[in-house]
Design a protein around this motif. Structure first.
Motif, PDB file in Angstrom:
ATOM      1  N   THR A   4      -7.194  44.175 -14.795  1.00 28.03           N
ATOM      2  CA  THR A   4      -5.777  43.469 -14.108  1.00 28.03           C
ATOM      3  C   THR A   4      -5.697  43.857 -12.602  1.00 28.03           C
ATOM      4  N   HIS A   5      -6.711  44.862 -12.268  1.00 25.47           N
ATOM      5  CA  HIS A   5      -6.506  45.288 -10.590  1.00 25.47           C
ATOM      6  C   HIS A   5      -7.603  45.716 -10.169  1.00 25.47           C
ATOM      7  N   ASN A   6      -8.226  45.209  -8.965  1.00 22.37           N
ATOM      8  CA  ASN A   6      -9.208  45.873  -8.421  1.00 22.37           C
ATOM      9  C   ASN A   6      -9.169  45.504  -6.939  1.00 22.37           C
ATOM     10  N   LEU A 102      -1.143  38.799  -6.472  1.00 25.03           N
ATOM     11  CA  LEU A 102      -0.477  39.091  -5.057  1.00 25.03           C
ATOM     12  C   LEU A 102      -0.121  40.506  -5.258  1.00 25.03           C
ATOM     13  N   GLU A 103      -0.356  41.396  -4.206  1.00 24.00           N
ATOM     14  CA  GLU A 103       0.105  42.671  -4.473  1.00 24.00           C
ATOM     15  C   GLU A 103       1.011  42.811  -3.297  1.00 24.00           C
ATOM     16  N   GLY A 104       2.235  42.512  -3.409  1.00 21.19           N
ATOM     17  CA  GLY A 104       3.455  42.712  -2.254  1.00 21.19           C
ATOM     18  C   GLY A 104       4.041  41.507  -1.980  1.00 21.19           C
ATOM     19  N   SER A 202       4.444  46.925 -11.402  1.00 20.61           N
ATOM     20  CA  SER A 202       3.845  48.032 -10.659  1.00 20.61           C
ATOM     21  C   SER A 202       4.449  48.059  -9.377  1.00 20.61           C
ATOM     22  N   HIS A 203       4.558  49.360  -8.876  1.00 16.07           N
ATOM     23  CA  HIS A 203       5.091  49.517  -7.496  1.00 16.07           C
ATOM     24  C   HIS A 203       6.529  49.400  -7.322  1.00 16.07           C
ATOM     25  N   VAL A 204       7.391  48.770  -8.127  1.00 14.11           N
ATOM     26  CA  VAL A 204       8.733  48.385  -7.905  1.00 14.11           C
ATOM     27  C   VAL A 204       9.509  49.845  -8.048  1.00 14.11           C
ATOM     28  N   SER A 223       0.555  45.799 -13.878  1.00 14.29           N
ATOM     29  CA  SER A 223      -0.828  45.507 -13.694  1.00 14.29           C
ATOM     30  C   SER A 223      -1.716  46.944 -13.371  1.00 14.29           C
ATOM     31  N   HIS A 224      -1.091  47.960 -12.845  1.00 16.00           N
ATOM     32  CA  HIS A 224      -1.776  49.097 -12.581  1.00 16.00           C
ATOM     33  C   HIS A 224      -0.597  50.301 -12.387  1.00 16.00           C
ATOM     34  N   SER A 225      -0.541  50.985 -13.597  1.00 13.28           N
ATOM     35  CA  SER A 225       0.519  52.189 -13.541  1.00 13.28           C
ATOM     36  C   SER A 225       0.372  52.777 -14.830  1.00 13.28           C
ATOM     37  N   ARG A 234       6.235  58.542  -9.059  1.00 15.14           N
ATOM     38  CA  ARG A 234       7.179  57.469  -8.714  1.00 15.14           C
ATOM     39  C   ARG A 234       6.492  56.118  -9.293  1.00 15.14           C
ATOM     40  N   ARG A 235       5.147  55.821  -9.030  1.00 13.34           N
ATOM     41  CA  ARG A 235       4.401  54.642  -9.493  1.00 13.34           C
ATOM     42  C   ARG A 235       4.212  54.747 -10.890  1.00 13.34           C
ATOM     43  N   ASN A 236       4.621  55.712 -11.554  1.00 13.63           N
ATOM     44  CA  ASN A 236       4.467  55.676 -13.287  1.00 13.63           C
ATOM     45  C   ASN A 236       6.055  55.111 -13.791  1.00 13.63           C
TER      46      ASN A 236
END
Ligand SMILES: [Zn+2]
Length: 387
Positions: A4-6, A102-104, A202-204, A223-225, A234-236
Protein backbone atom coordinates in the motif's frame (compact mmCIF):
# COMPACT_ATOMS: atom_id res chain seq x y z
CA UNK A 1 0.02 -9.44 -3.07
CA UNK A 2 -0.70 -5.77 -2.38
CA UNK A 3 1.75 -3.17 -1.11
CA UNK A 4 0.00 0.00 0.00
CA UNK A 5 2.92 2.43 -0.08
CA UNK A 6 5.81 2.98 -2.50
CA UNK A 7 7.64 6.24 -3.20
CA UNK A 8 9.35 5.42 -6.49
CA UNK A 9 7.48 8.35 -8.14
CA UNK A 10 10.10 10.61 -6.51
CA UNK A 11 12.84 8.93 -8.58
CA UNK A 12 10.65 8.91 -11.69
CA UNK A 13 10.17 12.65 -11.46
CA UNK A 14 13.92 12.96 -11.20
CA UNK A 15 14.16 11.23 -14.58
CA UNK A 16 14.57 7.50 -13.90
CA UNK A 17 12.52 5.09 -16.05
CA UNK A 18 10.95 2.16 -14.22
CA UNK A 19 10.84 0.18 -17.46
CA UNK A 20 14.61 -0.17 -16.95
CA UNK A 21 16.37 -2.39 -14.45
CA UNK A 22 17.15 0.09 -11.69
CA UNK A 23 18.81 -2.38 -9.32
CA UNK A 24 21.25 -0.48 -7.13
CA UNK A 25 19.51 2.83 -7.86
CA UNK A 26 16.01 2.24 -6.49
CA UNK A 27 14.06 -0.43 -4.59
CA UNK A 28 11.58 -0.85 -7.45
CA UNK A 29 11.08 -1.12 -11.21
CA UNK A 30 8.53 -2.95 -13.36
CA UNK A 31 10.65 -6.09 -13.76
CA UNK A 32 11.39 -6.35 -10.06
CA UNK A 33 7.71 -5.85 -9.04
CA UNK A 34 6.98 -8.93 -11.17
CA UNK A 35 9.86 -10.88 -9.66
CA UNK A 36 8.71 -10.04 -6.12
CA UNK A 37 5.18 -11.25 -6.87
CA UNK A 38 3.60 -7.81 -6.42
CA UNK A 39 0.11 -7.83 -7.96
CA UNK A 40 -1.09 -4.41 -6.87
CA UNK A 41 1.12 -1.44 -6.02
CA UNK A 42 -0.24 1.74 -4.52
CA UNK A 43 2.09 4.51 -5.67
CA UNK A 44 2.44 7.47 -3.37
CA UNK A 45 1.70 10.88 -4.86
CA UNK A 46 3.79 12.86 -2.43
CA UNK A 47 5.12 16.35 -1.89
CA UNK A 48 6.59 18.12 1.09
CA UNK A 49 5.49 21.39 2.66
CA UNK A 50 7.23 23.45 -0.03
CA UNK A 51 4.30 22.62 -2.33
CA UNK A 52 1.70 24.69 -0.54
CA UNK A 53 -1.18 26.80 -1.79
CA UNK A 54 -1.02 27.29 -5.55
CA UNK A 55 1.57 24.55 -6.03
CA UNK A 56 0.53 21.28 -4.37
CA UNK A 57 -2.44 20.37 -6.56
CA UNK A 58 -0.52 21.07 -9.77
CA UNK A 59 2.42 19.01 -8.57
CA UNK A 60 0.17 16.10 -7.58
CA UNK A 61 -1.37 16.17 -11.06
CA UNK A 62 2.05 16.23 -12.68
CA UNK A 63 2.91 13.01 -10.85
CA UNK A 64 -0.41 11.45 -11.85
CA UNK A 65 0.25 12.48 -15.49
CA UNK A 66 3.57 10.71 -15.44
CA UNK A 67 2.10 7.58 -13.88
CA UNK A 68 -0.62 7.58 -16.57
CA UNK A 69 1.99 7.81 -19.29
CA UNK A 70 4.01 4.94 -17.79
CA UNK A 71 0.89 2.74 -17.81
CA UNK A 72 0.07 3.83 -21.39
CA UNK A 73 3.57 2.92 -22.53
CA UNK A 74 3.33 -0.55 -20.94
CA UNK A 75 -0.20 -1.84 -21.62
CA UNK A 76 0.96 -5.46 -21.65
CA UNK A 77 2.52 -5.21 -18.20
CA UNK A 78 0.41 -2.74 -16.22
CA UNK A 79 -3.12 -1.44 -15.83
CA UNK A 80 -4.79 1.24 -13.76
CA UNK A 81 -6.99 0.05 -10.90
CA UNK A 82 -9.79 2.31 -9.67
CA UNK A 83 -12.37 -0.25 -8.51
CA UNK A 84 -12.31 -3.58 -6.64
CA UNK A 85 -13.45 -5.25 -9.91
CA UNK A 86 -10.46 -3.79 -11.77
CA UNK A 87 -8.20 -4.97 -8.97
CA UNK A 88 -9.35 -8.54 -9.48
CA UNK A 89 -9.05 -8.16 -13.26
CA UNK A 90 -5.42 -7.00 -12.94
CA UNK A 91 -4.59 -10.04 -10.81
CA UNK A 92 -6.34 -12.36 -13.30
CA UNK A 93 -4.55 -10.80 -16.26
CA UNK A 94 -1.23 -11.01 -14.41
CA UNK A 95 -0.60 -7.31 -14.93
CA UNK A 96 0.74 -4.97 -12.28
CA UNK A 97 -2.33 -3.16 -10.91
CA UNK A 98 -1.42 0.50 -10.48
CA UNK A 99 -3.17 2.43 -7.74
CA UNK A 100 -2.50 5.85 -6.22
CA UNK A 101 -2.55 7.34 -2.73
CA UNK A 102 -2.11 11.05 -2.06
CA UNK A 103 0.39 11.54 0.76
CA UNK A 104 -0.37 14.89 2.34
CA UNK A 105 -3.69 16.77 2.57
CA UNK A 106 -1.92 20.06 1.79
CA UNK A 107 -2.03 19.13 -1.91
CA UNK A 108 -5.82 19.65 -2.08
CA UNK A 109 -5.16 23.29 -1.13
CA UNK A 110 -8.26 23.56 1.11
CA UNK A 111 -10.47 22.90 -1.90
CA UNK A 112 -13.10 20.13 -1.95
CA UNK A 113 -13.30 20.31 -5.75
CA UNK A 114 -9.63 19.43 -5.92
CA UNK A 115 -10.34 16.42 -3.70
CA UNK A 116 -13.15 15.33 -6.04
CA UNK A 117 -10.94 15.82 -9.07
CA UNK A 118 -8.13 13.72 -7.59
CA UNK A 119 -10.64 10.96 -6.82
CA UNK A 120 -11.84 11.06 -10.44
CA UNK A 121 -8.25 10.69 -11.63
CA UNK A 122 -7.91 7.53 -9.55
CA UNK A 123 -6.52 8.55 -6.15
CA UNK A 124 -7.96 6.00 -3.71
CA UNK A 125 -6.53 7.09 -0.38
CA UNK A 126 -5.41 10.37 1.11
CA UNK A 127 -3.03 10.58 4.05
CA UNK A 128 -4.69 13.46 5.88
CA UNK A 129 -1.33 15.08 6.61
CA UNK A 130 2.28 14.36 5.76
CA UNK A 131 4.88 15.59 8.32
CA UNK A 132 3.54 19.11 7.80
CA UNK A 133 0.18 20.19 9.19
CA UNK A 134 -2.56 21.78 7.14
CA UNK A 135 -4.79 24.59 8.38
CA UNK A 136 -7.41 21.88 9.09
CA UNK A 137 -5.43 19.01 10.60
CA UNK A 138 -2.25 18.53 12.63
CA UNK A 139 0.50 16.06 11.81
CA UNK A 140 2.24 13.67 14.21
CA UNK A 141 5.42 15.75 13.91
CA UNK A 142 3.61 18.98 14.72
CA UNK A 143 1.70 17.60 17.67
CA UNK A 144 4.99 16.31 19.09
CA UNK A 145 6.74 19.67 18.55
CA UNK A 146 3.83 21.53 20.12
CA UNK A 147 4.00 19.25 23.16
CA UNK A 148 7.73 19.87 23.50
CA UNK A 149 7.31 23.64 23.19
CA UNK A 150 4.57 23.66 25.80
CA UNK A 151 6.70 21.54 28.10
CA UNK A 152 9.64 23.90 27.68
CA UNK A 153 7.65 27.02 28.48
CA UNK A 154 5.94 25.27 31.40
CA UNK A 155 9.35 24.35 32.80
CA UNK A 156 10.60 27.92 32.38
CA UNK A 157 7.74 29.39 34.30
CA UNK A 158 5.87 26.68 36.10
CA UNK A 159 4.42 28.75 38.92
CA UNK A 160 2.38 31.07 36.70
CA UNK A 161 -0.14 30.54 33.98
CA UNK A 162 2.06 30.80 30.94
CA UNK A 163 0.83 32.76 27.98
CA UNK A 164 3.47 31.26 25.66
CA UNK A 165 2.14 27.78 26.17
CA UNK A 166 -1.37 28.85 25.29
CA UNK A 167 -0.34 30.30 21.94
CA UNK A 168 1.97 27.80 20.32
CA UNK A 169 1.08 27.83 16.65
CA UNK A 170 1.68 24.84 14.44
CA UNK A 171 5.50 24.80 14.03
CA UNK A 172 5.76 23.13 10.60
CA UNK A 173 2.91 24.82 8.78
CA UNK A 174 -0.80 25.26 8.91
CA UNK A 175 -0.23 28.33 11.10
CA UNK A 176 -3.02 27.38 13.47
CA UNK A 177 -3.18 27.10 17.24
CA UNK A 178 -4.47 23.91 18.77
CA UNK A 179 -4.45 20.36 17.46
CA UNK A 180 -6.71 17.88 15.70
CA UNK A 181 -9.24 18.40 12.92
CA UNK A 182 -11.10 21.67 12.45
CA UNK A 183 -14.72 21.69 11.25
CA UNK A 184 -13.42 21.99 7.70
CA UNK A 185 -11.11 19.03 8.35
CA UNK A 186 -14.15 17.01 9.40
CA UNK A 187 -15.96 18.07 6.22
CA UNK A 188 -13.02 16.75 4.19
CA UNK A 189 -13.06 13.39 6.00
CA UNK A 190 -16.82 13.09 5.45
CA UNK A 191 -16.41 13.94 1.77
CA UNK A 192 -13.73 11.24 1.45
CA UNK A 193 -16.12 8.67 2.93
CA UNK A 194 -18.80 9.83 0.49
CA UNK A 195 -16.49 9.57 -2.52
CA UNK A 196 -15.00 6.23 -1.55
CA UNK A 197 -11.50 7.58 -0.94
CA UNK A 198 -9.91 5.71 1.98
CA UNK A 199 -8.99 7.88 4.96
CA UNK A 200 -5.29 7.23 5.70
CA UNK A 201 -4.17 7.71 9.28
CA UNK A 202 -0.40 7.38 8.74
CA UNK A 203 1.52 10.59 9.60
CA UNK A 204 -1.39 12.25 11.43
CA UNK A 205 -1.18 13.53 14.99
CA UNK A 206 -2.95 11.61 17.75
CA UNK A 207 -5.66 14.23 18.12
CA UNK A 208 -6.26 14.28 14.38
CA UNK A 209 -6.50 10.48 14.52
CA UNK A 210 -9.14 10.54 17.27
CA UNK A 211 -11.10 13.40 15.68
CA UNK A 212 -11.25 11.51 12.38
CA UNK A 213 -12.04 8.18 14.06
CA UNK A 214 -15.02 9.77 15.79
CA UNK A 215 -16.71 10.65 12.48
CA UNK A 216 -15.64 8.08 9.86
CA UNK A 217 -18.39 5.83 8.55
CA UNK A 218 -16.09 3.43 6.64
CA UNK A 219 -13.02 1.35 7.56
CA UNK A 220 -9.82 3.42 7.58
CA UNK A 221 -6.40 2.55 6.20
CA UNK A 222 -3.10 3.05 7.96
CA UNK A 223 -0.95 2.81 4.85
CA UNK A 224 2.60 2.74 6.28
CA UNK A 225 3.09 2.73 10.08
CA UNK A 226 4.19 0.33 12.84
CA UNK A 227 3.69 -0.36 16.56
CA UNK A 228 4.57 2.40 19.07
CA UNK A 229 4.91 0.00 21.99
CA UNK A 230 7.72 -1.85 20.17
CA UNK A 231 9.35 1.29 18.77
CA UNK A 232 8.22 4.56 20.36
CA UNK A 233 8.22 6.83 17.33
CA UNK A 234 5.53 9.44 16.60
CA UNK A 235 4.85 7.73 13.24
CA UNK A 236 3.71 4.53 14.97
CA UNK A 237 0.38 3.61 16.56
CA UNK A 238 -0.18 3.36 20.30
CA UNK A 239 -2.16 0.41 21.69
CA UNK A 240 -5.42 2.35 22.06
CA UNK A 241 -5.10 3.51 18.44
CA UNK A 242 -4.48 -0.06 17.24
CA UNK A 243 -7.58 -1.21 19.12
CA UNK A 244 -9.62 1.62 17.60
CA UNK A 245 -8.55 0.60 14.07
CA UNK A 246 -9.61 -2.97 14.90
CA UNK A 247 -13.00 -1.81 16.10
CA UNK A 248 -13.44 0.32 13.00
CA UNK A 249 -12.67 -2.65 10.73
CA UNK A 250 -9.61 -0.92 9.28
CA UNK A 251 -6.20 -2.31 8.33
CA UNK A 252 -2.72 -1.30 9.54
CA UNK A 253 -0.08 -1.78 6.82
CA UNK A 254 3.40 -2.20 8.22
CA UNK A 255 6.19 0.14 7.16
CA UNK A 256 9.60 -1.49 6.51
CA UNK A 257 11.62 1.52 7.71
CA UNK A 258 14.29 0.42 10.20
CA UNK A 259 13.65 3.57 12.26
CA UNK A 260 9.97 2.68 12.80
CA UNK A 261 10.75 -0.96 13.63
CA UNK A 262 13.84 -0.76 15.82
CA UNK A 263 13.99 1.70 18.72
CA UNK A 264 17.82 1.62 18.60
CA UNK A 265 18.14 2.41 14.91
CA UNK A 266 18.14 6.19 15.35
CA UNK A 267 20.98 5.98 17.87
CA UNK A 268 23.07 3.77 15.58
CA UNK A 269 22.35 6.08 12.64
CA UNK A 270 23.41 9.16 14.62
CA UNK A 271 26.75 7.51 15.42
CA UNK A 272 27.24 6.58 11.75
CA UNK A 273 26.44 10.13 10.64
CA UNK A 274 28.79 11.61 13.25
CA UNK A 275 31.63 9.76 11.46
CA UNK A 276 30.84 11.88 8.40
CA UNK A 277 30.11 15.15 10.17
CA UNK A 278 31.90 17.46 7.73
CA UNK A 279 30.16 16.03 4.70
CA UNK A 280 26.86 16.18 6.54
CA UNK A 281 27.40 19.84 7.42
CA UNK A 282 28.06 20.77 3.82
CA UNK A 283 24.83 19.07 2.68
CA UNK A 284 22.95 20.91 5.40
CA UNK A 285 24.54 24.19 4.25
CA UNK A 286 23.15 23.44 0.79
CA UNK A 287 19.73 23.26 2.49
CA UNK A 288 19.09 19.65 1.43
CA UNK A 289 15.96 18.18 3.05
CA UNK A 290 16.91 15.58 5.70
CA UNK A 291 15.17 12.85 3.66
CA UNK A 292 17.48 13.52 0.67
CA UNK A 293 20.52 13.63 2.96
CA UNK A 294 19.63 10.22 4.45
CA UNK A 295 19.21 8.62 1.02
CA UNK A 296 22.45 10.21 -0.26
CA UNK A 297 24.50 9.06 2.73
CA UNK A 298 23.05 5.55 2.60
CA UNK A 299 23.99 5.19 -1.07
CA UNK A 300 27.46 6.61 -0.51
CA UNK A 301 28.30 4.33 2.45
CA UNK A 302 26.44 1.07 1.72
CA UNK A 303 28.64 -1.11 3.94
CA UNK A 304 28.18 1.06 7.01
CA UNK A 305 24.44 1.30 6.33
CA UNK A 306 24.28 -2.48 6.04
CA UNK A 307 25.50 -2.89 9.61
CA UNK A 308 22.73 -0.62 10.94
CA UNK A 309 19.87 -2.82 9.68
CA UNK A 310 17.69 -4.73 12.18
CA UNK A 311 16.79 -8.38 11.50
CA UNK A 312 13.77 -9.25 9.35
CA UNK A 313 12.22 -11.02 12.36
CA UNK A 314 11.57 -7.61 13.94
CA UNK A 315 9.10 -6.71 11.18
CA UNK A 316 7.28 -9.98 11.89
CA UNK A 317 7.27 -9.14 15.61
CA UNK A 318 5.36 -5.92 14.84
CA UNK A 319 2.94 -7.94 12.74
CA UNK A 320 2.44 -10.55 15.48
CA UNK A 321 1.83 -7.79 18.00
CA UNK A 322 -1.08 -6.35 16.00
CA UNK A 323 -2.50 -9.80 15.21
CA UNK A 324 -2.49 -10.73 18.91
CA UNK A 325 -4.19 -7.47 19.83
CA UNK A 326 -6.89 -7.13 17.15
CA UNK A 327 -6.68 -10.18 14.89
CA UNK A 328 -5.31 -11.19 11.52
CA UNK A 329 -7.99 -9.27 9.61
CA UNK A 330 -6.40 -5.93 10.41
CA UNK A 331 -2.82 -6.11 9.19
CA UNK A 332 -1.07 -5.76 5.82
CA UNK A 333 2.10 -4.48 4.18
CA UNK A 334 2.92 -0.87 3.23
CA UNK A 335 6.65 -1.11 2.62
CA UNK A 336 7.53 2.55 1.95
CA UNK A 337 10.19 1.23 -0.48
CA UNK A 338 11.96 4.09 -2.27
CA UNK A 339 10.94 6.44 0.53
CA UNK A 340 13.32 5.00 3.14
CA UNK A 341 17.09 4.74 3.43
CA UNK A 342 17.06 1.49 5.43
CA UNK A 343 14.92 -1.65 5.66
CA UNK A 344 15.53 -4.82 7.72
CA UNK A 345 18.25 -7.24 6.63
CA UNK A 346 17.38 -9.34 3.56
CA UNK A 347 14.64 -6.91 2.49
CA UNK A 348 16.79 -5.23 -0.14
CA UNK A 349 14.07 -4.34 -2.62
CA UNK A 350 10.62 -5.33 -3.93
CA UNK A 351 11.89 -8.73 -5.07
CA UNK A 352 12.20 -9.76 -1.42
CA UNK A 353 8.50 -9.77 -0.46
CA UNK A 354 8.45 -13.61 -0.63
CA UNK A 355 10.79 -13.66 2.40
CA UNK A 356 7.92 -12.23 4.44
CA UNK A 357 5.62 -15.01 3.25
CA UNK A 358 8.30 -17.50 4.23
CA UNK A 359 8.68 -15.88 7.65
CA UNK A 360 4.92 -15.98 8.23
CA UNK A 361 4.80 -19.67 7.32
CA UNK A 362 7.65 -20.36 9.74
CA UNK A 363 5.69 -18.59 12.47
CA UNK A 364 2.74 -20.89 11.88
CA UNK A 365 0.37 -18.59 9.99
CA UNK A 366 -2.10 -20.56 7.87
CA UNK A 367 -2.35 -20.14 4.11
CA UNK A 368 -5.69 -18.43 4.63
CA UNK A 369 -4.22 -15.92 7.12
CA UNK A 370 -1.24 -15.19 4.88
CA UNK A 371 -3.56 -14.40 1.97
CA UNK A 372 -5.41 -11.93 4.19
CA UNK A 373 -2.20 -10.22 5.27
CA UNK A 374 -0.77 -10.05 1.74
CA UNK A 375 -3.83 -8.48 0.17
CA UNK A 376 -7.30 -9.72 1.04
CA UNK A 377 -7.55 -7.39 4.03
CA UNK A 378 -6.90 -4.40 1.80
CA UNK A 379 -9.39 -5.66 -0.78
CA UNK A 380 -11.99 -5.91 2.00
CA UNK A 381 -11.62 -2.25 3.05
CA UNK A 382 -11.34 -1.12 -0.58
CA UNK A 383 -14.73 -2.77 -1.25
CA UNK A 384 -16.22 -1.36 1.95
CA UNK A 385 -15.21 2.17 0.95
CA UNK A 386 -16.16 1.87 -2.72
CA UNK A 387 -19.53 3.53 -3.45
ZN1 LIG B 1 5.21 8.62 4.54
Amino acid sequence: MIDTHNDVMISILEGLKIENDLTGKTHSDIGRFKKGGVDIQIFSIWSDERYEMGKGFKYANRQIDSLYSIVLRNPDKMMFVKTPQELKLAVRKKKLGVMMGLEGGHMIENNLEYLDSLYKRGVRYMTLTWNNSTSWGTSALDEELQKQLKQKSANRNNSQINKDSASVASPTGGGREGVGLTDFGKTIVRRMNQLGMLVDMSHVGEQTFWDAMAIVTKPVIVSHSCVYNLCPHRRNLKDDQIKAVGKNGGVIHLNFYSGFLDSNYERRKTIFLSHHARELDSLKTLKWPSFDIDIWMSKKYPNEMQSLRPPLSLLLDHLDYIVKMIGVDHVGLGSDFDGIESAPQELDDVTDFPLITKGLMERGYSKKDIKKILGENFLRIFKANHP
